[in-house]
Design a protein around this motif. Structure first.
Motif, PDB file in Angstrom:
ATOM      1  N   GLY A   1       0.807  -1.221  -0.126  1.00 13.35           N
ATOM      2  CA  GLY A   1      -0.192  -0.049   0.060  1.00 13.35           C
ATOM      3  C   GLY A   1       0.900   1.437  -0.248  1.00 13.35           C
ATOM      4  N   PRO A   2       0.433   2.267  -0.488  1.00  5.43           N
ATOM      5  CA  PRO A   2       1.148   3.642  -0.717  1.00  5.43           C
ATOM      6  C   PRO A   2       1.662   4.124   0.734  1.00  5.43           C
ATOM      7  CG  PRO A   2      -0.904   3.839  -2.179  1.00  5.43           C
ATOM      8  CD  PRO A   2      -0.916   2.543  -1.016  1.00  5.43           C
ATOM      9  N   ARG A   3       0.806   3.964   1.862  1.00  9.19           N
ATOM     10  CA  ARG A   3       1.159   4.584   3.185  1.00  9.19           C
ATOM     11  C   ARG A   3       1.463   3.267   4.148  1.00  9.19           C
ATOM     12  NH1 ARG A   3      -1.915   7.982   0.514  1.00  9.19           N
ATOM     13  NH2 ARG A   3      -1.360  10.482   0.767  1.00  9.19           N
ATOM     14  N   GLY A   4       2.307   3.507   4.973  1.00 11.27           N
ATOM     15  CA  GLY A   4       2.376   2.562   6.161  1.00 11.27           C
ATOM     16  C   GLY A   4       3.923   2.479   6.352  1.00 11.27           C
ATOM     17  N   ARG A   5       4.007   1.423   7.583  1.00 14.22           N
ATOM     18  CA  ARG A   5       5.509   1.500   8.197  1.00 14.22           C
ATOM     19  C   ARG A   5       6.478   0.965   6.926  1.00 14.22           C
ATOM     20  NH1 ARG A   5       6.920  -2.257  13.463  1.00 14.22           N
ATOM     21  NH2 ARG A   5       9.170  -1.855  13.224  1.00 14.22           N
ATOM     22  N   ASP A   6       5.985  -0.034   6.055  1.00 11.19           N
ATOM     23  CA  ASP A   6       6.890  -0.561   4.827  1.00 11.19           C
ATOM     24  C   ASP A   6       7.262   0.719   4.045  1.00 11.19           C
ATOM     25  OD1 ASP A   6       5.694  -2.685   6.282  1.00 11.19           O
ATOM     26  OD2 ASP A   6       5.218  -3.892   4.440  1.00 11.19           O
ATOM     27  N   THR A   7       6.536   1.407   3.738  1.00 13.56           N
ATOM     28  CA  THR A   7       6.826   2.490   2.482  1.00 13.56           C
ATOM     29  C   THR A   7       7.694   3.624   3.314  1.00 13.56           C
ATOM     30  OG1 THR A   7       4.473   3.385   2.592  1.00 13.56           O
ATOM     31  CG2 THR A   7       5.175   1.732   1.054  1.00 13.56           C
ATOM     32  N   HIS A   8       7.265   3.789   4.536  1.00  6.93           N
ATOM     33  CA  HIS A   8       7.986   4.862   5.379  1.00  6.93           C
ATOM     34  C   HIS A   8       9.584   4.385   5.455  1.00  6.93           C
ATOM     35  CE1 HIS A   8       4.351   6.433   7.634  1.00  6.93           C
ATOM     36  NE2 HIS A   8       4.130   6.581   6.388  1.00  6.93           N
ATOM     37  N   GLN A   9       9.781   3.328   5.524  1.00  5.43           N
ATOM     38  CA  GLN A   9      11.355   2.815   5.471  1.00  5.43           C
ATOM     39  C   GLN A   9      11.783   3.158   4.233  1.00  5.43           C
ATOM     40  OE1 GLN A   9      10.983  -1.379   6.769  1.00  5.43           O
ATOM     41  NE2 GLN A   9      11.311  -0.559   8.905  1.00  5.43           N
ATOM     42  N   VAL A  10      11.178   2.790   3.000  1.00  6.83           N
ATOM     43  CA  VAL A  10      11.575   3.061   1.832  1.00  6.83           C
ATOM     44  C   VAL A  10      12.103   4.556   1.586  1.00  6.83           C
ATOM     45  CG1 VAL A  10      11.482   2.608  -0.569  1.00  6.83           C
ATOM     46  CG2 VAL A  10      10.675   0.935   0.892  1.00  6.83           C
ATOM     47  N   LEU A  11      11.037   5.519   2.043  1.00  7.70           N
ATOM     48  CA  LEU A  11      11.013   6.662   1.830  1.00  7.70           C
ATOM     49  C   LEU A  11      12.427   7.518   2.519  1.00  7.70           C
ATOM     50  CD1 LEU A  11       7.230   8.162   2.057  1.00  7.70           C
ATOM     51  CD2 LEU A  11       8.609   7.852  -0.107  1.00  7.70           C
ATOM     52  N   ARG A  12      12.452   6.919   3.925  1.00  8.19           N
ATOM     53  CA  ARG A  12      13.928   7.407   4.683  1.00  8.19           C
ATOM     54  C   ARG A  12      15.041   6.854   3.729  1.00  8.19           C
ATOM     55  NH1 ARG A  12      10.553   6.232   9.445  1.00  8.19           N
ATOM     56  NH2 ARG A  12      11.026   4.075   9.198  1.00  8.19           N
ATOM     57  N   GLY A  13      15.127   5.729   3.225  1.00 11.75           N
ATOM     58  CA  GLY A  13      15.861   5.393   2.504  1.00 11.75           C
ATOM     59  C   GLY A  13      16.546   6.378   1.241  1.00 11.75           C
ATOM     60  N   LEU A  14      15.252   6.654   0.782  1.00 16.77           N
ATOM     61  CA  LEU A  14      15.399   7.359  -0.453  1.00 16.77           C
ATOM     62  C   LEU A  14      16.114   8.831   0.049  1.00 16.77           C
ATOM     63  CD1 LEU A  14      12.179   6.746  -2.186  1.00 16.77           C
ATOM     64  CD2 LEU A  14      14.409   5.989  -3.304  1.00 16.77           C
ATOM     65  N   ASP A  15      15.552   9.184   1.161  1.00 10.60           N
ATOM     66  CA  ASP A  15      16.242  10.524   1.583  1.00 10.60           C
ATOM     67  C   ASP A  15      17.740  10.420   1.726  1.00 10.60           C
ATOM     68  OD1 ASP A  15      15.374  13.228   2.528  1.00 10.60           O
ATOM     69  OD2 ASP A  15      16.359  12.699   4.050  1.00 10.60           O
ATOM     70  N   ARG A  16      18.030   9.419   2.246  1.00 13.11           N
ATOM     71  CA  ARG A  16      19.695   9.095   2.374  1.00 13.11           C
ATOM     72  C   ARG A  16      20.343   9.079   1.105  1.00 13.11           C
ATOM     73  NH1 ARG A  16      17.757   5.655   6.390  1.00 13.11           N
ATOM     74  NH2 ARG A  16      18.128   3.930   5.119  1.00 13.11           N
ATOM     75  N   ALA A  17      19.968   8.425   0.147  1.00 13.26           N
ATOM     76  CA  ALA A  17      20.378   8.480  -0.910  1.00 13.26           C
ATOM     77  C   ALA A  17      20.479   9.896  -1.872  1.00 13.26           C
ATOM     78  CB  ALA A  17      19.517   7.397  -2.012  1.00 13.26           C
ATOM     79  N   ILE A  18      19.521  10.623  -1.610  1.00 19.61           N
ATOM     80  CA  ILE A  18      19.310  11.828  -2.436  1.00 19.61           C
ATOM     81  C   ILE A  18      20.544  13.033  -1.524  1.00 19.61           C
ATOM     82  CG2 ILE A  18      17.964  14.045  -2.465  1.00 19.61           C
ATOM     83  CD1 ILE A  18      15.690  12.240  -2.655  1.00 19.61           C
ATOM     84  N   LYS A  19      20.489  12.770  -0.284  1.00 23.36           N
ATOM     85  CA  LYS A  19      21.456  13.660   0.446  1.00 23.36           C
ATOM     86  C   LYS A  19      22.892  13.198   0.174  1.00 23.36           C
ATOM     87  CE  LYS A  19      22.299  14.497   5.531  1.00 23.36           C
ATOM     88  NZ  LYS A  19      21.999  14.034   6.815  1.00 23.36           N
ATOM     89  N   LEU A  20      23.093  11.834   0.149  1.00 27.67           N
ATOM     90  CA  LEU A  20      24.415  11.447  -0.350  1.00 27.67           C
ATOM     91  C   LEU A  20      25.084  11.731  -1.681  1.00 27.67           C
ATOM     92  CD1 LEU A  20      27.032   9.378  -0.085  1.00 27.67           C
ATOM     93  CD2 LEU A  20      25.523   7.738  -1.115  1.00 27.67           C
ATOM     94  N   ILE A  21      24.010  11.841  -2.825  1.00 27.84           N
ATOM     95  CA  ILE A  21      24.279  12.407  -4.124  1.00 27.84           C
ATOM     96  C   ILE A  21      24.514  14.079  -4.033  1.00 27.84           C
ATOM     97  CG2 ILE A  21      23.233  12.709  -6.460  1.00 27.84           C
ATOM     98  CD1 ILE A  21      21.775  10.302  -6.086  1.00 27.84           C
ATOM     99  N   ALA A  22      23.801  14.609  -3.231  1.00 29.25           N
ATOM    100  CA  ALA A  22      24.043  15.925  -2.891  1.00 29.25           C
ATOM    101  C   ALA A  22      25.317  16.282  -2.544  1.00 29.25           C
ATOM    102  CB  ALA A  22      23.003  16.588  -2.264  1.00 29.25           C
TER     103      ALA A  22
END
Length: 688
Positions: A407-428
């Motif tokens: 599903g689009p919202r929930g604990r599973d997808t929240h973990q993925v969003l946090r990981g995406l943020d770390r990847a973006i931060k790293l690239i920056a």
């Protein structure tokens, strides 16, 4: 001031010795605690001989990893990509067993399964040590990045010093809708009312200070094939869905397969007579299409081509040719597999609804999308930035894969969003060491709408429903396909685009059965007399050419733009005889996917058609005040305009932990500075 060469060489020697020492100590420790791993004979050895055996074994393992591992990885390109994580462990263990055989002192031995554990632990320990030493020496780290960037510019034939014209990195967060992103950027409230940072803290900072956020509206086919083709190549004409039946060939074209992606790209280039968004010194990473880039890695449309730089898996070779990268990603891969098993078990025990079965190969497919593909794509983008490429477009697919099943919202997808943020931060962070300033643009190709599947809600599939509306033996079986909550029904024995009149003549009850079903929102058919017609429950009929019946049209519940999107698709040559859009509940935003997905996209209804665009403030606004950004083709024109807008400051970013990274086979792993070659050990427990 240039650093003396003896200090540079001395620093490198110290790091090598430190890594070797840590590997030796790790081997000694494991030999002491693991019953099936020893460095001495059964009769025992002196402490000195055991220590020498450990040192020699660690050295032999390191050399074998450096010399043999790249050859093994090239052979791994022949196996399915999602099993790479498992094979990494076994091959690494094999190298350790060989290293123990080569040691001239002691009598080291290990059981095969124990060798896998020892090899993984030693690789992780050496990776952590090398990263720690490089990061601690920040000045040396920056100098190494500068040298690497300069070396890569010389390889590419760049002239002069650093370039002042900004480059642009487009990062596509696959499937992240505008509303989901906005929620991820808001501060959260924890237990006891304690204020917690946003899920995507880095992106939240950008949205508040340096970037602007806006939604855009997809075409009717709200899926990656249509959106990314339009964004990268400027045209998604005649892409009615993710998959569709073409009567002239009798085949199903699937945009998510190499042959299908290559054909769609060929058609788009022929239509626009333009190479694509990335034609000028561009790189395409992890995408369905190339965008005209000359630097490609994990690009589906070229996956079937032969050639050193055209193989879609060349990016895997470059990344996994370093055993430290391979071990780190393999550890994260397995952790993600077990995380998915735990999350699916918890959902089952809590009787969450809606819910899908998530067994079989899915845990491994999810781990591949959220760990392996993410790591390789991020590494490729890092290499592009250090090379100073003008335009980079990369797709990070982890959220989309998880949201389909959780599903689009929930604990599973929240973990993925946090990981995406770390990847973006790293690239920056890497842009600080690039030979030119960079602008970072974030966007998505579509969102996701929640909802129980059509089959789970109504007890039959769309194909079964189609069969119930047909008389037995009435011609050949129709081809029924699904693209999220968009269904397509084609009749192979009816030439061309079958008209409404012909369908009703051959299958009198079919259209009424479909239109009146509670799980179906509307149908699109072509009338010989009235042109494109939208059919809804209770006999509702909206004639798109004349507007007759618009007041009672089933499209009204889908919001502004629905009629325009349906009318455009009605003119495509390969639009199906019957286009079926599932029902949509405006109160909950729910749709019913015709596939096994509880977070879906592909049709109209809800957040699936509302992705986002986040761009630096120094760039011009995508559209004028009060206008809406509509369609992937228009997004393409906006991105092209931004590439033409040279000048402006680099995106301000904060400090970011270092991470692994290589690009493709054009950059040997030995050229990478240690923080990128071995990764950040602190991220081992932070995978999505």
């Amino acid at each position: 001031m240039r650093r003396p060469r003896w200090r540079t060489v001395g620093g490198a020697l110290i790091r090598v010795v430190a890594v070797w020492a840590v590997s030796t100590l790790t081997m000694l420790l494991l030999a002491g605690v693991l019953p099936d791993f020893r460095l001495q004979s059964a009769d025992g050895e002196s402490t000195t001989r055991v220590a020498i055996a450990a040192a020699l074994g660690a050295g032999a393992f390191g050399l074998l990893s450096a010399l043999v591992w790249p050859v093994l990885v090239r052979a791994l390109l022949l196996v399915p990509a999602f099993v790479l994580g498992l094979l990494v462990f076994f091959l690494n263990g094999s190298l350790l067993l060989i290293a123990l055989r080569l040691v001239p002192v002691g009598n080291g031995a290990a059981e095969p399964e124990t060798a896998v554990v020892v090899a993984a632990a030693m690789s992780a320990a050496s990776s952590a040590t090398s990263t720690f030493l490089a990061v601690r020496d920040d000045g040396a780290y920056r100098r190494r990045l500068a040298r690497l960037a300069d070396r890569r510019r010389r390889r590419r034939g760049a002239e002069g010093g650093p370039r002042t014209t900004p480059g642009t990195v487009f990062l596509q967060l696959d499937g992240v809708g505008h509303d989901v992103l906005r929620e991820a950027l808001r501060p959260r409230t924890g237990a006891g009312g304690r204020r917690r940072p946003p899920l995507m803290e880095t992106v939240a900072g950008w949205a508040a200070e340096s970037h602007r956020l806006t939604p855009w509206r997809t075409d009717w086919s709200s899926q990656t094939g249509a959106s990314q083709l339009g964004i990268l190549h400027g045209s998604n004409e005649d892409v009615p869905a993710f998959r569709w039946y073409e009567k002239e060939t009798g085949e199903v074209l699937v945009s998510g397969r190499p042959a299908g992606a290559a054909e769609l790209q060929r058609r788009a280039v022929a239509r626009t007579r333009d190479g694509g968004l990335l034609s000028a010194d561009g790189a395409s990473r992890g995408n369905l299409f190339s965008g005209g880039a000359d630097q490609l890695a994990l690009v589906l449309s070229v996956a079937a081509r032969r050639g050193r730089h055209n193989r879609s898996r060349s990016g895997y070779f470059a990344y996994f040719s370093d055993p430290a990268n391979a071990t780190r990603t393999a550890v994260s891969y397995l952790a993600e597999v077990f995380r998915e098993i735990g999350q699916s078990t918890r959902a089952k025990l809590r009787r969450e609804h809606p819910r899908l079965g998530r067994g079989g190969l899915y845990p491994f497919v999810r781990a591949f999308a959220t760990v392996v593909e993410r790591d390789v794509v991020v590494a490729a983008v890092i290499g592009d930035i250090l090379s100073g490429r003008t335009a980079v477009y990369a797709d990070l697919v982890g959220y989309d894969e998880v949201a389909h099943h959780s599903g689009p919202r929930g604990r599973d997808t929240h973990q993925v969003l946090r990981g995406l943020d770390r990847a973006i931060k790293l690239i920056a962070k890497v842009t600080e060491h690039a030979p030119r300033p960079y602008r970072l643009v974030l966007l998505s190709d579509h969102g996701q709408s929640p909802g129980e599947t059509f089959a789970a809600r109504y007890g039959l599939t769309l194909e079964e429903l189609v069969r119930t509306g047909r008389a037995p033996g009435a011609g050949r079986e129709p081809v029924v396909l699904a693209s999220g909550n968009l269904g397509l029904v084609s009749f192979p024995d009816l030439p061309g685009r079958a008209s409404r009149e012909l369908i009703e003549e051959r299958h009198p009850g079919l259209l009424g059965t479909l239109a009146d079903h509670p799980g179906i929102g509307f149908l699109l058919v072509r009338s010989e007399r009235h042109g494109p017609v939208v059919l809804g429950p209770g006999g509702a009929e909206h004639r798109l050419d004349t507007g007759e019946g618009a007041a009672d049209s089933p499209l009204r519940a889908l919001g502004p733009g629905a009629e325009e999107a349906v009318r455009r698709t009605a003119g495509f040559p390969h639009t199906a005889d019957i286009m079926v859009n599932s029902a949509y509940d405006p109160a909950t935003g729910a749709v019913h996917a015709f596939e096994e997905q509880i977070g879906s996209h592909g049709g109209l209804g809800g957040e699936q058609g509302r992705p986002f665009l986040l761009w630096p403030k120094e760039l011009s606004a995508p559209v004028g005040e009060g206008e809406e950004l509509v369609g992937a083709e228009r997004v393409h024109r906006v991105l092209r305009r931004w590439l033409r807008e040279a000048g402006g400051p680099q995106v301000p970013v904060g400090r970011i932990p270092v991470h692994r990274g290589v690009v493709d086979e054009s950059l040997p792993m030995g050229d990478l500075p240690a923080p990128f070659a071995v990764g950040d050990p602190g991220m081992l427990d932070k995978t999505q």
